[in-house]
Design a protein around this motif. Structure first.
Motif, PDB file in Angstrom:
ATOM      1  N   ALA A   8      11.038  -2.151  -3.525  1.00 40.92           N
ATOM      2  CA  ALA A   8      10.702  -3.284  -4.389  1.00 40.92           C
ATOM      3  C   ALA A   8       9.191  -3.457  -4.371  1.00 40.92           C
ATOM      4  O   ALA A   8       8.524  -3.115  -3.403  1.00 40.92           O
ATOM      5  CB  ALA A   8      11.383  -4.559  -3.906  1.00 40.92           C
ATOM      6  N   GLY A   9       8.672  -3.950  -5.451  1.00 39.61           N
ATOM      7  CA  GLY A   9       7.239  -4.172  -5.522  1.00 39.61           C
ATOM      8  C   GLY A   9       6.918  -5.130  -6.640  1.00 39.61           C
ATOM      9  O   GLY A   9       7.794  -5.571  -7.385  1.00 39.61           O
ATOM     10  N   SER A  10       5.647  -5.438  -6.749  1.00 38.51           N
ATOM     11  CA  SER A  10       5.199  -6.289  -7.845  1.00 38.51           C
ATOM     12  C   SER A  10       3.840  -5.797  -8.312  1.00 38.51           C
ATOM     13  O   SER A  10       3.071  -5.209  -7.549  1.00 38.51           O
ATOM     14  CB  SER A  10       5.130  -7.755  -7.415  1.00 38.51           C
ATOM     15  OG  SER A  10       4.177  -7.916  -6.386  1.00 38.51           O
ATOM     16  N   THR A  32       1.793  -4.443  -5.174  1.00 39.43           N
ATOM     17  CA  THR A  32       2.387  -4.258  -3.855  1.00 39.43           C
ATOM     18  C   THR A  32       3.578  -3.328  -3.998  1.00 39.43           C
ATOM     19  O   THR A  32       4.188  -3.232  -5.067  1.00 39.43           O
ATOM     20  CB  THR A  32       2.888  -5.580  -3.243  1.00 39.43           C
ATOM     21  OG1 THR A  32       3.962  -6.071  -4.043  1.00 39.43           O
ATOM     22  CG2 THR A  32       1.807  -6.622  -3.135  1.00 39.43           C
ATOM     23  N   ILE A  33       3.879  -2.649  -2.918  1.00 35.44           N
ATOM     24  CA  ILE A  33       5.146  -1.925  -2.776  1.00 35.44           C
ATOM     25  C   ILE A  33       5.614  -2.219  -1.361  1.00 35.44           C
ATOM     26  O   ILE A  33       4.885  -1.961  -0.401  1.00 35.44           O
ATOM     27  CB  ILE A  33       4.995  -0.415  -3.017  1.00 35.44           C
ATOM     28  CG1 ILE A  33       4.647  -0.151  -4.474  1.00 35.44           C
ATOM     29  CG2 ILE A  33       6.284   0.316  -2.612  1.00 35.44           C
ATOM     30  CD1 ILE A  33       4.492   1.315  -4.838  1.00 35.44           C
ATOM     31  N   GLY A  34       6.819  -2.786  -1.262  1.00 34.41           N
ATOM     32  CA  GLY A  34       7.289  -3.224   0.047  1.00 34.41           C
ATOM     33  C   GLY A  34       6.349  -4.282   0.594  1.00 34.41           C
ATOM     34  O   GLY A  34       5.988  -5.222  -0.096  1.00 34.41           O
ATOM     35  N   THR A  35       5.895  -4.085   1.815  1.00 33.79           N
ATOM     36  CA  THR A  35       4.970  -5.045   2.420  1.00 33.79           C
ATOM     37  C   THR A  35       3.519  -4.585   2.305  1.00 33.79           C
ATOM     38  O   THR A  35       2.624  -5.253   2.807  1.00 33.79           O
ATOM     39  CB  THR A  35       5.318  -5.259   3.907  1.00 33.79           C
ATOM     40  OG1 THR A  35       5.257  -3.993   4.577  1.00 33.79           O
ATOM     41  CG2 THR A  35       6.704  -5.869   4.060  1.00 33.79           C
ATOM     42  N   ASN A  36       3.292  -3.448   1.641  1.00 34.09           N
ATOM     43  CA  ASN A  36       1.942  -2.912   1.496  1.00 34.09           C
ATOM     44  C   ASN A  36       1.266  -3.464   0.246  1.00 34.09           C
ATOM     45  O   ASN A  36       1.738  -3.248  -0.860  1.00 34.09           O
ATOM     46  CB  ASN A  36       1.971  -1.385   1.426  1.00 34.09           C
ATOM     47  CG  ASN A  36       2.546  -0.769   2.676  1.00 34.09           C
ATOM     48  OD1 ASN A  36       2.309  -1.269   3.774  1.00 34.09           O
ATOM     49  ND2 ASN A  36       3.306   0.286   2.519  1.00 34.09           N
ATOM     50  N   TRP A  56       1.891   3.725 -10.067  1.00 43.39           N
ATOM     51  CA  TRP A  56       2.580   2.729  -9.249  1.00 43.39           C
ATOM     52  C   TRP A  56       4.102   2.900  -9.344  1.00 43.39           C
ATOM     53  O   TRP A  56       4.797   2.861  -8.332  1.00 43.39           O
ATOM     54  CB  TRP A  56       2.145   1.334  -9.688  1.00 43.39           C
ATOM     55  CG  TRP A  56       2.822   0.215  -8.955  1.00 43.39           C
ATOM     56  CD1 TRP A  56       2.516  -0.261  -7.724  1.00 43.39           C
ATOM     57  CD2 TRP A  56       3.931  -0.557  -9.423  1.00 43.39           C
ATOM     58  NE1 TRP A  56       3.364  -1.293  -7.392  1.00 43.39           N
ATOM     59  CE2 TRP A  56       4.239  -1.488  -8.420  1.00 43.39           C
ATOM     60  CE3 TRP A  56       4.686  -0.550 -10.586  1.00 43.39           C
ATOM     61  CZ2 TRP A  56       5.266  -2.406  -8.555  1.00 43.39           C
ATOM     62  CZ3 TRP A  56       5.711  -1.470 -10.715  1.00 43.39           C
ATOM     63  CH2 TRP A  56       5.991  -2.381  -9.708  1.00 43.39           C
ATOM     64  N   LEU A  57       4.614   3.106 -10.544  1.00 40.80           N
ATOM     65  CA  LEU A  57       6.056   3.310 -10.714  1.00 40.80           C
ATOM     66  C   LEU A  57       6.525   4.565  -9.997  1.00 40.80           C
ATOM     67  O   LEU A  57       7.588   4.583  -9.368  1.00 40.80           O
ATOM     68  CB  LEU A  57       6.416   3.386 -12.202  1.00 40.80           C
ATOM     69  CG  LEU A  57       6.377   2.068 -12.960  1.00 40.80           C
ATOM     70  CD1 LEU A  57       6.530   2.311 -14.453  1.00 40.80           C
ATOM     71  CD2 LEU A  57       7.450   1.117 -12.454  1.00 40.80           C
ATOM     72  N   GLU A  58       5.739   5.630 -10.080  1.00 37.68           N
ATOM     73  CA  GLU A  58       6.107   6.865  -9.397  1.00 37.68           C
ATOM     74  C   GLU A  58       6.077   6.671  -7.884  1.00 37.68           C
ATOM     75  O   GLU A  58       6.951   7.160  -7.176  1.00 37.68           O
ATOM     76  CB  GLU A  58       5.198   7.999  -9.841  1.00 37.68           C
ATOM     77  CG  GLU A  58       5.499   8.426 -11.266  1.00 37.68           C
ATOM     78  CD  GLU A  58       4.527   9.448 -11.824  1.00 37.68           C
ATOM     79  OE1 GLU A  58       3.495   9.732 -11.180  1.00 37.68           O
ATOM     80  OE2 GLU A  58       4.803   9.955 -12.934  1.00 37.68           O
ATOM     81  N   GLU A  59       5.081   5.948  -7.378  1.00 36.53           N
ATOM     82  CA  GLU A  59       5.014   5.667  -5.947  1.00 36.53           C
ATOM     83  C   GLU A  59       6.196   4.809  -5.505  1.00 36.53           C
ATOM     84  O   GLU A  59       6.730   4.989  -4.416  1.00 36.53           O
ATOM     85  CB  GLU A  59       3.702   4.965  -5.615  1.00 36.53           C
ATOM     86  CG  GLU A  59       3.503   4.748  -4.135  1.00 36.53           C
ATOM     87  CD  GLU A  59       2.181   4.083  -3.799  1.00 36.53           C
ATOM     88  OE1 GLU A  59       2.051   3.596  -2.664  1.00 36.53           O
ATOM     89  OE2 GLU A  59       1.289   4.036  -4.664  1.00 36.53           O
TER      90      GLU A  59
END
Length: 68
Positions: A8-10, A32-36, A56-59
């Protein structure tokens, strides 16, 4: 069902036209992705914004993306 935290990310895009000119596009990207939390980016073209979103989507794990 809630997504796992690492899947999950934003992403927030803040865009404006500097000087009101179409060539003055400025976009600040927060993600963000996860807590990063990534370092905010500044980009100045539509192509650069699309590249950042695609990356970002690929990551995130969505795999290669296409725009239609």
């Amino acid at each position: 069902m809630e997504p796992s935290e690492e899947h999950a990310g934003s992403m927030l895009l803040r865009a404006w036209l500097e000087g009101g000119e179409p060539t003055g596009l400025r976009v600040r990207v927060f993600s963000t992705i996860g807590t990063n939390e990534a370092t905010p980016l500044a980009v100045t073209s539509t192509e650069a914004v699309l590249a950042v979103v695609r990356s970002w989507l690929e990551e995130l794990g969505a795999g290669p993306t296409t725009f239609s």
